[in-house]
Write a protein that holds these residues in place. Structure first.
Motif, PDB file in Angstrom:
ATOM      1  N   THR A  94      47.045  43.609  38.700  1.00 36.34           N
ATOM      2  CA  THR A  94      46.167  44.720  38.325  1.00 36.34           C
ATOM      3  C   THR A  94      45.753  45.460  39.583  1.00 36.34           C
ATOM      4  O   THR A  94      45.764  44.900  40.682  1.00 36.34           O
ATOM      5  CB  THR A  94      44.902  44.234  37.589  1.00 36.34           C
ATOM      6  N   THR A  95      45.365  46.736  39.403  1.00 31.07           N
ATOM      7  CA  THR A  95      45.014  47.564  40.547  1.00 31.07           C
ATOM      8  C   THR A  95      43.632  48.193  40.442  1.00 31.07           C
ATOM      9  O   THR A  95      43.235  48.936  41.332  1.00 31.07           O
ATOM     10  CB  THR A  95      46.055  48.689  40.717  1.00 31.07           C
ATOM     11  N   GLY A  96      42.901  47.938  39.363  1.00 32.72           N
ATOM     12  CA  GLY A  96      41.579  48.535  39.208  1.00 32.72           C
ATOM     13  C   GLY A  96      41.005  48.262  37.838  1.00 32.72           C
ATOM     14  O   GLY A  96      41.590  47.536  37.028  1.00 32.72           O
ATOM     15  N   THR A  97      39.851  48.842  37.549  1.00 35.39           N
ATOM     16  CA  THR A  97      39.114  48.513  36.329  1.00 35.39           C
ATOM     17  C   THR A  97      39.838  48.900  35.040  1.00 35.39           C
ATOM     18  O   THR A  97      39.558  48.337  33.987  1.00 35.39           O
ATOM     19  CB  THR A  97      37.737  49.197  36.341  1.00 35.39           C
ATOM     20  N   SER A  98      40.758  49.862  35.093  1.00 40.18           N
ATOM     21  CA  SER A  98      41.475  50.284  33.881  1.00 40.18           C
ATOM     22  C   SER A  98      42.701  49.414  33.610  1.00 40.18           C
ATOM     23  O   SER A  98      43.290  49.480  32.530  1.00 40.18           O
ATOM     24  CB  SER A  98      41.918  51.742  34.006  1.00 40.18           C
ATOM     25  N   ALA A  99      43.106  48.608  34.577  1.00 35.51           N
ATOM     26  CA  ALA A  99      44.338  47.838  34.451  1.00 35.51           C
ATOM     27  C   ALA A  99      44.174  46.685  33.466  1.00 35.51           C
ATOM     28  O   ALA A  99      43.140  46.025  33.420  1.00 35.51           O
ATOM     29  CB  ALA A  99      44.765  47.307  35.814  1.00 35.51           C
ATOM     30  N   LYS A 100      45.227  46.444  32.687  1.00 36.58           N
ATOM     31  CA  LYS A 100      45.225  45.380  31.681  1.00 36.58           C
ATOM     32  C   LYS A 100      46.669  45.020  31.382  1.00 36.58           C
ATOM     33  O   LYS A 100      47.532  45.892  31.291  1.00 36.58           O
ATOM     34  CB  LYS A 100      44.532  45.864  30.400  1.00 36.58           C
ATOM     35  N   ALA A 101      46.962  43.719  31.215  1.00 41.24           N
ATOM     36  CA  ALA A 101      48.319  43.308  30.880  1.00 41.24           C
ATOM     37  C   ALA A 101      48.312  41.914  30.268  1.00 41.24           C
ATOM     38  O   ALA A 101      47.630  41.011  30.760  1.00 41.24           O
ATOM     39  CB  ALA A 101      49.208  43.319  32.124  1.00 41.24           C
ATOM     40  N   ASP A 102      49.070  41.751  29.184  1.00 37.53           N
ATOM     41  CA  ASP A 102      49.198  40.463  28.510  1.00 37.53           C
ATOM     42  C   ASP A 102      50.656  40.161  28.224  1.00 37.53           C
ATOM     43  O   ASP A 102      51.489  41.061  28.123  1.00 37.53           O
ATOM     44  CB  ASP A 102      48.464  40.466  27.159  1.00 37.53           C
ATOM     45  N   LEU A 103      50.943  38.876  28.042  1.00 39.82           N
ATOM     46  CA  LEU A 103      52.137  38.430  27.350  1.00 39.82           C
ATOM     47  C   LEU A 103      51.637  37.790  26.065  1.00 39.82           C
ATOM     48  O   LEU A 103      50.735  36.942  26.098  1.00 39.82           O
ATOM     49  CB  LEU A 103      52.929  37.412  28.173  1.00 39.82           C
ATOM     50  N   GLU A 104      52.208  38.192  24.942  1.00 39.00           N
ATOM     51  CA  GLU A 104      51.691  37.755  23.640  1.00 39.00           C
ATOM     52  C   GLU A 104      52.784  37.076  22.822  1.00 39.00           C
ATOM     53  O   GLU A 104      53.976  37.350  22.986  1.00 39.00           O
ATOM     54  CB  GLU A 104      51.129  38.958  22.878  1.00 39.00           C
ATOM     55  N   PHE A 105      52.353  36.193  21.930  1.00 39.65           N
ATOM     56  CA  PHE A 105      53.262  35.434  21.068  1.00 39.65           C
ATOM     57  C   PHE A 105      52.656  35.375  19.671  1.00 39.65           C
ATOM     58  O   PHE A 105      51.474  35.038  19.518  1.00 39.65           O
ATOM     59  CB  PHE A 105      53.441  34.015  21.617  1.00 39.65           C
TER      60      PHE A 105
END
Length: 288
Positions: A94-105
């Motif tokens: 992530t690079t800042g407050t807006s960043a978000k990332a998941d791996l989902e199943f």
């Protein structure tokens, strides 16, 4: 050596799980106006340039891991950056407050939360991370209440040990139905966001607080971001989930073999040699 959180019995349960290898090549491409998926020698990763809270999600399918809620300058994938229990792991940046990332199943069918016996995952926080020292990747169980979406129950390192995340080493975090501190993202389940008025409970306590209702698990995810200041770089591997009546699964993220540049040159040279031999053989054939 990784710091183990939880009882020895949990580690034994995880080792008995049905081990499944999740290769980088199994990730569906996620290419939009703001997200791009690339595959190279180190693996596959999806990066986002989406502004604010915009998110991109890959095509979802039951029984497979996919990129979810990727946005705000985040990166997620399966790469060799932090090899663990093999040659790879799930990468998160992530690079800042807006960043978000998941791996989902997503599970093929809803699973009764009351049948849960244990969950665990390994995380890694790189020393270059500048976000709050307490933050590390989390694991979530997606919950339906009486057949309706009710948010997620979140399991993360901080609430288990109440201190900073381990840096530069792999750490295993574990919980059972009756142990571990879990918080909810939706008030449909009770006090949310680890509220001081009872928002930190075991899975069993969340079930008791929703007595008379049917709580089922429809999916799970591991991820980072959403409000994290600064930057984060790290990884997740060996995600384990065990239910009394199944599944008993352990997911190990790996990178499929990719030939080195020199190997590619040898392969191409070999193809050229074979092609040349075939042409010579054809030219030697004569008809009466």
């Amino acid at each position: 050596m990784s710091k183990l959180l939880g009882a020895v019995a949990l580690a034994m349960a995880a080792s008995a799980a049905n081990a499944q290898t999740v290769y980088n090549t199994s990730l569906a491409p996620l290419n939009t106006a703001t997200a791009t998926t690339t595959t190279g020698a180190t693996g596959t990763q999806t990066s986002s340039s989406a502004p604010s809270n915009a998110r991109d999600t890959a095509s979802a399918g039951n029984g497979v891991w996919f990129q979810s809620d990727v946005g705000g300058g985040a990166t997620v994938g399966i790469t060799t950056d932090y090899a663990h229990d093999g040659n790879g792991s799930a990468l998160f940046e992530t690079t800042g407050t807006s960043a978000k990332a998941d791996l989902e199943f997503l599970f093929a069918q809803p699973l009764a939360l009351s049948d849960l016996t244990s969950i665990s995952y390994d995380y890694y926080r790189d020393a270059s991370s500048t976000t709050m020292a307490t933050l590390a990747p989390v694991m979530r169980l997606d919950i339906s209440k009486d057949g309706l979406w009710a948010g997620s129950l979140v399991f993360e390192n901080y609430y288990q040990q109440g201190g900073n995340a381990v840096v530069g080493d792999w750490t295993t975090v574990t919980a059972t139905l009756d142990s571990g501190v879990i918080w909810a993202t939706n008030s449909a389940l009770g006090p949310k966001n680890a509220a001081a008025d009872g928002g930190e409970k075991t899975f069993a306590e969340w079930l008791a607080g929703n007595s008379g209702h049917d709580l089922t698990v429809t999916g799970m995810s591991v991820g980072v971001g959403s409000g994290w200041t600064g930057s984060f770089k790290g990884a997740v591997d060996d995600v384990n989930v065990n239910f009394a009546n199944g599944p008993h699964a352990s997911y190990n993220f790996e990178v499929a073999s990719v030939p080195e540049p020199a190997s590619w040159a040898m392969m191409l040279g070999g193809f050229g040699l074979v092609g040349g031999m075939m042409r010579r053989r054809r030219s030697a054939i004569r008809f009466a």
